[in-house]
Scaffold this active site. Structure first.
Site, PDB file in Angstrom:
ATOM      1  N   HIS A 174       0.712  -0.896   0.259  1.00  0.00           N
ATOM      2  CA  HIS A 174      -0.073  -0.365   0.079  1.00  0.00           C
ATOM      3  C   HIS A 174       0.617   1.363   0.075  1.00  0.00           C
ATOM      4  O   HIS A 174       1.362   1.462   0.362  1.00  0.00           O
ATOM      5  CB  HIS A 174      -1.252   0.651   1.312  1.00  0.00           C
ATOM      6  CG  HIS A 174      -2.585   0.627   1.132  1.00  0.00           C
ATOM      7  ND1 HIS A 174      -1.556   2.033   0.268  1.00  0.00           N
ATOM      8  CD2 HIS A 174      -3.143   1.150   1.698  1.00  0.00           C
ATOM      9  CE1 HIS A 174      -3.217   2.629   0.486  1.00  0.00           C
ATOM     10  NE2 HIS A 174      -3.824   1.821   1.878  1.00  0.00           N
ATOM     11  N   ASN A 177      -3.445   6.923  -1.144  1.00  0.00           N
ATOM     12  CA  ASN A 177      -3.675   7.219   0.185  1.00  0.00           C
ATOM     13  C   ASN A 177      -2.909   8.084   1.121  1.00  0.00           C
ATOM     14  O   ASN A 177      -4.050   7.652   2.055  1.00  0.00           O
ATOM     15  CB  ASN A 177      -4.846   6.380   0.186  1.00  0.00           C
ATOM     16  CG  ASN A 177      -5.188   5.593  -1.009  1.00  0.00           C
ATOM     17  OD1 ASN A 177      -5.161   5.924  -2.388  1.00  0.00           O
ATOM     18  ND2 ASN A 177      -6.010   4.765  -0.756  1.00  0.00           N
ATOM     19  N   TYR A 179      -0.707   7.376   3.417  1.00  0.00           N
ATOM     20  CA  TYR A 179      -0.177   6.628   4.391  1.00  0.00           C
ATOM     21  C   TYR A 179       1.239   6.820   4.005  1.00  0.00           C
ATOM     22  O   TYR A 179       1.994   7.525   3.313  1.00  0.00           O
ATOM     23  CB  TYR A 179      -0.632   5.084   4.154  1.00  0.00           C
ATOM     24  CG  TYR A 179      -2.176   4.955   4.272  1.00  0.00           C
ATOM     25  CD1 TYR A 179      -2.519   6.049   5.584  1.00  0.00           C
ATOM     26  CD2 TYR A 179      -2.955   5.179   3.464  1.00  0.00           C
ATOM     27  CE1 TYR A 179      -4.280   5.790   6.160  1.00  0.00           C
ATOM     28  CE2 TYR A 179      -4.773   5.306   3.898  1.00  0.00           C
ATOM     29  CZ  TYR A 179      -5.561   6.206   4.773  1.00  0.00           C
ATOM     30  OH  TYR A 179      -6.545   5.659   4.988  1.00  0.00           O
ATOM     31  N   ASN A 234      -5.385  12.508   3.018  1.00  0.00           N
ATOM     32  CA  ASN A 234      -4.656  13.059   3.896  1.00  0.00           C
ATOM     33  C   ASN A 234      -3.151  13.762   3.655  1.00  0.00           C
ATOM     34  O   ASN A 234      -1.354  13.510   3.611  1.00  0.00           O
ATOM     35  CB  ASN A 234      -3.898  11.817   4.669  1.00  0.00           C
ATOM     36  CG  ASN A 234      -5.320  11.447   5.332  1.00  0.00           C
ATOM     37  OD1 ASN A 234      -5.689  11.492   6.009  1.00  0.00           O
ATOM     38  ND2 ASN A 234      -5.271   9.912   5.819  1.00  0.00           N
TER      39      ASN A 234
HETATM   40  C1  FNR Z   1     -11.531   1.994   0.356  1.00  0.00           C
HETATM   41  N1  FNR Z   1     -10.217   2.150  -0.731  1.00  0.00           N
HETATM   42  C2  FNR Z   1      -8.957   1.399  -0.116  1.00  0.00           C
HETATM   43  N2  FNR Z   1      -7.903   1.636  -1.118  1.00  0.00           N
HETATM   44  C3  FNR Z   1      -7.264   1.225  -0.426  1.00  0.00           C
HETATM   45  O1  FNR Z   1      -5.899   0.798  -1.273  1.00  0.00           O
HETATM   46  N3  FNR Z   1      -7.192   0.256   1.001  1.00  0.00           N
HETATM   47  C4  FNR Z   1      -8.203   0.090   1.832  1.00  0.00           C
HETATM   48  O2  FNR Z   1      -7.616  -0.952   3.165  1.00  0.00           O
HETATM   49  C5  FNR Z   1      -9.149   1.569   1.698  1.00  0.00           C
HETATM   50  N4  FNR Z   1     -10.308   1.424   2.471  1.00  0.00           N
HETATM   51  C6  FNR Z   1     -11.734   1.965   1.732  1.00  0.00           C
HETATM   52  C7  FNR Z   1     -12.784   1.270   2.496  1.00  0.00           C
HETATM   53  C8  FNR Z   1     -13.928   2.412   2.018  1.00  0.00           C
HETATM   54  C9  FNR Z   1     -14.977   1.605   2.632  1.00  0.00           C
HETATM   55  C10 FNR Z   1     -14.189   2.562   0.827  1.00  0.00           C
HETATM   56  C11 FNR Z   1     -14.538   3.185   0.181  1.00  0.00           C
HETATM   57  C12 FNR Z   1     -12.179   2.742   0.184  1.00  0.00           C
HETATM   58  C13 FNR Z   1     -10.348   2.664  -1.569  1.00  0.00           C
HETATM   59  C14 FNR Z   1     -10.811   1.803  -2.515  1.00  0.00           C
HETATM   60  O3  FNR Z   1      -9.741   0.571  -2.241  1.00  0.00           O
HETATM   61  C15 FNR Z   1     -11.222   2.591  -3.697  1.00  0.00           C
HETATM   62  O4  FNR Z   1      -9.878   2.873  -4.309  1.00  0.00           O
HETATM   63  C16 FNR Z   1     -11.996   3.087  -4.321  1.00  0.00           C
HETATM   64  O5  FNR Z   1     -13.722   3.125  -2.838  1.00  0.00           O
HETATM   65  C17 FNR Z   1     -12.398   3.763  -4.955  1.00  0.00           C
HETATM   66  O6  FNR Z   1     -12.555   3.150  -6.284  1.00  0.00           O
HETATM   67  P1  FNR Z   1     -14.824   2.478  -6.270  1.00  0.00           P
HETATM   68  O7  FNR Z   1     -15.390   2.807  -4.405  1.00  0.00           O
HETATM   69  O8  FNR Z   1     -15.463   3.870  -6.817  1.00  0.00           O
HETATM   70  O9  FNR Z   1     -14.817   0.809  -6.883  1.00  0.00           O
HETATM   71  C1  8K6 Z   2     -12.972   3.842  10.359  1.00  0.00           C
HETATM   72  C2  8K6 Z   2     -13.008   3.869   8.715  1.00  0.00           C
HETATM   73  C3  8K6 Z   2     -11.654   3.271   7.800  1.00  0.00           C
HETATM   74  C4  8K6 Z   2     -11.224   4.480   6.779  1.00  0.00           C
HETATM   75  C5  8K6 Z   2     -10.245   3.380   6.372  1.00  0.00           C
HETATM   76  C6  8K6 Z   2      -9.256   4.697   5.492  1.00  0.00           C
HETATM   77  C7  8K6 Z   2     -10.341   4.397   3.985  1.00  0.00           C
HETATM   78  C8  8K6 Z   2     -11.458   5.429   3.748  1.00  0.00           C
HETATM   79  C9  8K6 Z   2     -12.533   5.429   3.238  1.00  0.00           C
HETATM   80  C10 8K6 Z   2     -13.556   6.588   3.404  1.00  0.00           C
HETATM   81  C11 8K6 Z   2     -14.376   7.195   2.275  1.00  0.00           C
HETATM   82  C12 8K6 Z   2     -12.685   8.898   2.345  1.00  0.00           C
HETATM   83  C13 8K6 Z   2     -13.311   9.265   0.892  1.00  0.00           C
HETATM   84  C14 8K6 Z   2     -11.588  10.283   0.955  1.00  0.00           C
HETATM   85  C15 8K6 Z   2     -12.157  10.613  -0.790  1.00  0.00           C
HETATM   86  C16 8K6 Z   2     -12.035  12.320  -0.944  1.00  0.00           C
HETATM   87  C17 8K6 Z   2     -11.780  12.535  -2.335  1.00  0.00           C
HETATM   88  C18 8K6 Z   2     -11.356  14.277  -2.139  1.00  0.00           C
END
Ligand code: FNR
Ligand code: 8K6
Length: 347
Positions: A174, A177, A179, A234
């Protein structure tokens, strides 16, 4: 439905996927209090085994990697044994699964791991509080020493070995995002003045050391990497970041990984410093197998694959709403729309 979505893809000598639909990594915060995957999680993943490849929810490599409640780990024997139940269930259902290896860096909180520093490239914190835990404000991290960086690299490699022991078909690092790995790759989070900072080559060093250590541990054919050249979560964008990713992607071209995966929530977003969409930018600079993601429907995914914008598509939220996503798409059935309330339970 006959579609390029359902064509198999041979990634390399070791892995051939049955179709081009990946289940995106999705944090669900449902591991037990020892961060051990549960039987409910095994059943949840097995229901989605029709996808060409499942990428597990992000899984922490060591205690100080944690920034959210009940995210699973891969650093104790109990966690390895818990994951073994998940991988066995997925394999018995005919699927394949990679573990996503995670350290959140400055997004970590000592509430989860007790004593110890929050480590990051530089002592630059983020604003805000831990999601779902509003009384936990983020802290200013400690800039990791070179010794600490060496240990982090070794811990990614050990977690990758643990993943293979747990029966995973491979690992996705990973690097996306906002991290830890992504923090090294962006100027907003990395202001180091040593061999890990200041220049594209130095800022890419940690990511490449992790890739090389994980490849040495489990083999290049079992390693994927997720990256977010567009800062959107982030993280603040900086126009100089482009040069870092230009360099990093060029270096990755010679590593023959299983795939590189776009890290984005909505791939229609355009980033000025990348000259457009993240997936197009990555396609231009990375020559190997590319996984696209972010807001795709079956139709838009099919079009993107047909136009060779990327080779595989990862589907996130629709997979939460539809465990049988692949069958529904194949049979042209309606899909259940995703809603955030669905995060409360593993269905
Ligand atoms: C995520 N995403 C995410 N990405 C990642 O690299 N590791 C993770 O653990 C997570 N966790 C996560 C939780 C939840 C609830 C959401 C909605 C998203 C991002 C995910 O892998 C993906 O990139 C996005 O959701 C966009 O794809 P979709 O949902 O539009 O098909
Ligand atoms: C307790 C919640 C754990 C969340 C884990 C990380 C993934 C978070 C997904 C939530 C959606 C956040 C969307 C932010 C996207 C911004 C786009 C401009």
């Amino acid at each position: 439905m006959t579609s390029i979505l359902f064509e198999p893809l041979q990634l390399n000598e070791t892995l051939t996927l049955n179709n081009r639909i990946l289940m995106a990594p999705l944090t669900r915060c449902m591991a037990d209090d020892e961060l051990v995957p549960t039987d409910t999680m095994a059943a949840y993943y097995a229901r989605r085994a029709d996808s060409g490849l499942i990428i597990s929810e992000a899984t922490i490599i060591r205690p100080d990697a944690q920034g959210y409640p009940n995210t699973p780990g891969l650093f104790t024997q109990a966690q390895i044994d818990g994951w073994k139940k998940v991988t066995t269930a997925v394999h018995n259902a005919g699927g394949k699964i990679f573990a996503q290896l995670w350290h959140v860096g400055r997004v970590a909180h000592p509430y989860f791991f007790g004593e110890g520093n929050v480590l990051a490239p530089s002592a630059i914190g983020i604003e805000g509080t831990v999601p779902r835990m509003r009384d936990l404000s983020y802290q200013t991290p400690k800039a990791a020493s070179t010794e600490e960086i060496k240990q982090l690299v070794a811990d990614y490699a050990q977690a990758a070995k643990n993943a293979i022991e747990a029966g995973f078909d491979g690992v996705e690092i990973h690097g996306a995002n906002g991290y830890l790995i992504d923090q090294f790759l962006h100027y907003a989070a990395n202001q180091r003045q040593d061999e890990y900072g200041e220049t594209p080559e130095n800022m890419s060093r940690f990511a490449l050391e992790v890739v090389d250590a994980v490849v040495a541990a489990v083999g290049n054919e079992r390693v994927g990497l997720r990256l977010s050249p567009g800062a959107y979560f982030n993280m603040e964008p900086d126009s100089r970041d482009t040069q870092v990713f230009d360099y990093l992607l060029a270096q990755l071209n010679s590593r023959t990984l299983a795939f590189v995966h776009v890290g984005i929530f909505d791939d229609s977003m355009e980033f000025e410093h990348l000259g457009g969409r993240v997936s197009d930018y990555m396609r231009k600079h990375y020559k190997g197998t590319l996984v696209g993601v972010g807001g795709f429907t079956p139709d838009t995914a099919q079009r993107a694959l047909s136009e060779e914008r990327f080779d595989l598509v990862a589907i996130g939220r629709p997979f939460i709403a539809n465990p049988d996503y692949v069958i529904r798409v194949k049979n042209q059935q309606d899909l259940e729309p995703y809603s955030e309330q669905m995060l409360a339970e593993l269905v």
